[in-house]
Structure formats: C-alpha cells, structure tokens
Design a protein around this motif. Structure first.
Motif, short mmCIF file in Angstrom:
data_model
loop_
_atom_site.label_atom_id
_atom_site.label_comp_id
_atom_site.label_asym_id
_atom_site.label_seq_id
_atom_site.Cartn_x
_atom_site.Cartn_y
_atom_site.Cartn_z
N SER A 123 0.85 -1.19 0.00
CA SER A 123 0.00 0.00 0.00
C SER A 123 0.88 1.24 0.00
CB SER A 123 -0.94 0.01 1.22
OG SER A 123 -0.20 -0.09 2.41
N VAL A 124 0.36 2.30 -0.59
CA VAL A 124 1.06 3.59 -0.60
C VAL A 124 0.11 4.64 -0.04
CG1 VAL A 124 2.18 5.37 -1.99
CG2 VAL A 124 2.50 2.95 -2.57
N ILE A 125 0.61 5.39 0.92
CA ILE A 125 -0.19 6.42 1.59
C ILE A 125 0.34 7.79 1.18
CG2 ILE A 125 -0.72 7.44 3.85
CD1 ILE A 125 -0.73 4.51 4.90
N ILE A 126 -0.58 8.65 0.79
CA ILE A 126 -0.23 9.99 0.35
C ILE A 126 -1.11 11.00 1.08
CG2 ILE A 126 -1.86 9.94 -1.60
CD1 ILE A 126 0.18 11.60 -3.21
N THR A 127 -0.55 12.15 1.43
CA THR A 127 -1.35 13.27 1.91
C THR A 127 -1.21 14.40 0.91
OG1 THR A 127 -0.92 12.66 4.21
CG2 THR A 127 -1.85 14.84 3.80
N ARG A 128 -2.33 14.76 0.29
CA ARG A 128 -2.32 15.84 -0.71
C ARG A 128 -2.86 17.11 -0.08
NH1 ARG A 128 -5.81 18.06 -4.64
NH2 ARG A 128 -4.79 18.63 -6.62
N PHE A 129 -2.09 18.19 -0.20
CA PHE A 129 -2.47 19.50 0.35
C PHE A 129 -3.08 20.40 -0.72
CE2 PHE A 129 0.40 17.76 3.38
CZ PHE A 129 0.15 18.36 4.60
N GLY A 130 -2.75 20.14 -1.97
CA GLY A 130 -3.22 20.96 -3.08
C GLY A 130 -2.61 20.44 -4.38
N ILE A 131 -2.70 21.23 -5.44
CA ILE A 131 -2.24 20.78 -6.76
C ILE A 131 -0.74 20.48 -6.72
CG2 ILE A 131 -2.01 21.41 -9.20
CD1 ILE A 131 -4.44 23.30 -8.75
N TYR A 132 -0.40 19.23 -6.98
CA TYR A 132 0.98 18.73 -6.92
C TYR A 132 1.72 19.21 -5.67
CZ TYR A 132 0.43 16.54 -11.42
OH TYR A 132 -0.01 15.72 -12.43
N ASN A 133 0.99 19.26 -4.58
CA ASN A 133 1.54 19.65 -3.28
C ASN A 133 1.17 18.54 -2.31
OD1 ASN A 133 2.58 21.01 -1.09
ND2 ASN A 133 0.87 22.42 -0.91
N TYR A 134 2.12 17.67 -2.02
CA TYR A 134 1.80 16.46 -1.26
C TYR A 134 3.02 15.96 -0.51
CZ TYR A 134 4.10 14.44 -5.32
OH TYR A 134 5.02 14.16 -6.30
N GLU A 135 2.77 15.06 0.44
CA GLU A 135 3.81 14.24 1.06
C GLU A 135 3.40 12.78 0.84
OE1 GLU A 135 6.66 15.12 2.37
OE2 GLU A 135 6.29 17.28 2.22
N ILE A 136 4.34 11.95 0.44
CA ILE A 136 4.02 10.56 0.14
C ILE A 136 4.97 9.64 0.91
CG2 ILE A 136 5.46 10.53 -1.96
CD1 ILE A 136 3.22 8.71 -3.21
N TYR A 137 4.39 8.62 1.53
CA TYR A 137 5.16 7.66 2.32
C TYR A 137 5.67 6.54 1.41
CZ TYR A 137 2.99 9.98 6.32
OH TYR A 137 2.58 10.92 7.25
N GLU A 138 6.73 5.89 1.83
CA GLU A 138 7.25 4.78 1.05
C GLU A 138 6.26 3.62 1.05
OE1 GLU A 138 10.10 1.91 3.19
OE2 GLU A 138 10.71 3.89 3.92
N PRO A 139 6.29 2.76 0.03
CA PRO A 139 5.37 1.61 0.00
C PRO A 139 5.52 0.73 1.24
CG PRO A 139 6.41 1.92 -2.14
CD PRO A 139 7.12 2.85 -1.19
N ILE A 140 4.39 0.23 1.69
CA ILE A 140 4.31 -0.62 2.88
C ILE A 140 3.91 -2.03 2.42
CG2 ILE A 140 3.08 -0.98 5.07
CD1 ILE A 140 2.44 2.16 4.85
N GLU A 141 4.60 -3.04 2.90
CA GLU A 141 4.26 -4.42 2.56
C GLU A 141 3.29 -4.97 3.58
OE1 GLU A 141 6.45 -8.73 1.67
OE2 GLU A 141 7.59 -6.85 1.52
N ASN A 142 2.21 -5.60 3.08
CA ASN A 142 1.13 -6.06 3.96
C ASN A 142 0.89 -7.56 3.83
OD1 ASN A 142 0.42 -3.33 4.75
ND2 ASN A 142 -0.39 -3.09 2.69
N LYS A 143 0.52 -8.18 4.93
CA LYS A 143 0.12 -9.58 4.94
C LYS A 143 -1.23 -9.70 5.64
CE LYS A 143 4.64 -11.85 4.69
NZ LYS A 143 5.51 -10.70 4.56
N HIS A 144 -2.15 -10.47 5.02
CA HIS A 144 -3.49 -10.65 5.54
C HIS A 144 -3.69 -12.06 6.06
CE1 HIS A 144 -3.98 -7.04 3.10
NE2 HIS A 144 -5.13 -6.82 3.70
N GLU A 145 -4.56 -12.19 7.05
CA GLU A 145 -5.03 -13.49 7.53
C GLU A 145 -6.54 -13.42 7.63
OE1 GLU A 145 -3.09 -14.52 11.20
OE2 GLU A 145 -1.09 -14.59 10.29
#
Length: 348
Positions: free
Chosen positions: A184-206
């Motif tokens: 998953s990739v999490i992003i926070t967008r503040f406005g037009i091409y104005n954002y902070e983006i976190y590195e991809p997170i690896e997930n496992k489900h049960e």
C-alpha cells in the motif's frame, strides 16, 4: 495555536488516532458517530451520537465545527453533500461517491490507464455462470463490505450453489491475481501537486483481515516507483485533500495492479506514528485544516501487527514492551473475534 474546531464523522480507532493528532496541534475535535460505544469519545472534546440520516443531530454537529472530515468511506453521500453546503467536507464528498462503489472505482482507475485486475458486474446468478474465464475470482458487493465482509472467493462454477449468495445485491467479480505480495502507498495531498508521500508498505493478511505491515517493502525499484507514481496520479485526478491510501497487488511476474483506494487514513499506515516525523494522521489534520506542510522524514524501519480479537488480552494483562516497541489499545469495550482491538509497532 490554531483556533479551529474540526468535526470528524466516525468514532472508531481511526477517529481516535485522528483526534489524538488534532489535539497535539491544539485543534478542538467534535466527533459524530452512530455508535454509543465508539472509542474516540475517550479522546475528543465532544461526542455526538446519532444516525447518519438524523438531520437535527447532524445540524447540531455542523453548527459546532469549522470543517468536517471522516474516518471511513461508507457514510451516505447525501449526508456529506448536505454538510458540504454549509461547512467544507474534506476530502470532498464526490470522492466518496466514486470510491463507495467498486465498479465506479475500477472504471475510474482504468480510465487513467492504470492497471486493475479484470472484472465484470454480476446482477444475477446467470451472469456469474457466464463468467467462467474470470475464475478463480472474488465476488464482492459493489458497496459496503470490508475486512472480507460481503466477499465470496470462487474457484469454479460448481461452487456457486454452495455459497448462498444473496442476488438481491449488486456484485462485481474480480479475477484473482497470481499474487506475489500486497503493498500500500499512503499519500497526503495538500493541493495541486503539493503532497507528502510515504514509502510503499508491505502487507500480509489473515482471514482477509490485515495482520502485518512492514517497511521497507521487499519490492523492486520498478514497483516502488510505479506504485508512487500511480498513487500521485489518482490523488491528483480526484483533486483529493487529506490522507488517502492505494492498495496494490504485485503478481508473480512483478506486474502491479491497483486493488482498492481508501479515501481516508489507513490501517497499514499505523506504523507511520512511530516510524516518521509526521504520521499519516497528523498529515491528514494538517491538510484538511489548511496548516503548514512539514517535509516528511523517515526515522526508522518498522513492523506493525494488528491485535485482533483476544490477541489484545495478553498486552492488557502484561504490557511489558521492549524500548523499540509501542502498544496501542483502541479501548473498545467488547472483545470480538475478527475485531481489530489494537496494534503493536516495533521499530527496527
């Protein structure tokens, strides 16, 4: 300190963590929730309980806040749209209208030339019987459903009768990906091409419920770059304000597929509370309240484990932690099977 009253719709664990982040920034928080036992009431300034179509209660809530956000996407569009006529709702209600409906969401993603798995609508049993080329697949209700609810894995047409599917509901059938991993990739967008983006997170489900999330994800540079690029494209096209998450599949041939968009803070991002200088929750508050955007810095690698059902009891009884471990109890009153009760983050 900002003189802001923020309304949050939804009083579960995500609402709790949003509230804690807002209070840290000096923001007053008023929660509106249809659950008298919502754990966010342990953290907010005021907790209003009512149904999501109770106009009088909703108006009482709206009159007390400057802006409104929400912790989950299945709030009626009509409710959010009405609120938005008098107070800003962020992310905007039109985002939810797309993402609440799995078919609309898939169509939206594909129109941007972003890959999803193959899919088709299913209105009746005979539709399903004609879609054998999409099996093995997962039949999902087009609206509602999470953590595996409203979903039916189907390997062959012969299984259909044994599944007791309620065909009064609308469904989408998604072909299964030959899965290598989920990220998953999490992003926070503040406005037009104005954002902070976190590195991809690896997930496992049960049991179709998220169990583990970890950074860094064990993925190729190609997948890392493409997942972030597609996340930015989706956030820009939605004109999104706030934190959102894009869930991806990576197949055995290292192809990337968008699975779902979550228009909110996300369970896989809980590790950002301890692993980054600004968590996904604080970034969301900053974006929807129009506060300063602070450059994101990773502080540590991390692994998060969801404490589901009775998993929580050990930590409540014996909360001994290593110095690199952080325990979060969502303070839910009733321990239930398959219910997310808390999480544990370990920095590495």
């Amino acid at each position: 300190m900002p003189n802001i009253s923020l309304g949050i719709i939804g009083g579960g664990q995500l609402g709790s963590m949003l509230t804690v982040a807002a209070k840290k920034l000096g923001i007053k928080v008023i929660i509106y929730c249809d659950d008298t036992n919502g754990p966010a009431q342990n953290f907010c300034d005021e907790y209003i309980c009512g149904s999501y179509d109770d106009h009088n209660k909703i108006n009482e809530f709206v009159d007390k806040v400057d802006a409104v956000t929400f912790e989950f996407e299945n709030i009626p569009f009509k409710t959010l749209d009405e609120i938005n006529k008098t107070k800003p709702v962020l992310p905007k209600p039109s985002v939810n209208r797309i993402i609440q409906h799995r078919l609309a969401e898939k169509d939206f993603v594909n129109k941007l030339n972003i890959r999803t798995t193959r899919y088709a609508t299913v209105d009746k049993k005979s539709d399903l019987e004609s879609l054998g080329d999409l099996l093995p697949g997962i039949l999902k209700t087009t609206t509602l459903g999470y953590d595996g609810k409203g979903q039916y894995p189907i390997n062959s047409l012969e299984e259909i009768d044994s599944l007791n599917i309620d065909f009064t509901k609308d469904y989408i059938l998604e072909k299964l990906v030959k899965l290598k991993k989920e990220i998953s990739v999490i992003i926070t967008r503040f406005g037009i091409y104005n954002y902070e983006i976190y590195e991809p997170i690896e997930n496992k489900h049960e049991d179709q419920i998220l169990k583990y999330s970890e950074i860094p994800a064990d993925i190729s540079q190609k997948i890392l770059d493409q997942s972030k690029e597609w996340t930015i494209m989706l956030a820009e096209e939605l004109k999104y304000i706030g934190t959102m998450c894009v869930e991806f599949f990576v197949d055995k041939n290292d192809n990337l597929f968008v699975n779902e968009i979550a228009p909110r803070v996300h369970n896989s991002g809980h590790l950002t509370i301890n692993a980054f200088n600004i968590s996904q929750f604080e970034n969301h508050i900053r974006a929807v309240c129009k506060l300063e955007k602070i450059p994101l810095k990773k502080l540590s690698n991390a692994k998060m484990v969801n404490l589901i059902g009775e998993d929580i009891l050990h930590y409540r009884q014996d909360p001994f932690l290593e110095k690199n471990q952080f325990f979060f109890d969502y303070l839910k009153k009733e321990v239930k099977k398959k219910r997310k009760m808390g999480h544990l983050t370990t920095l590495k």
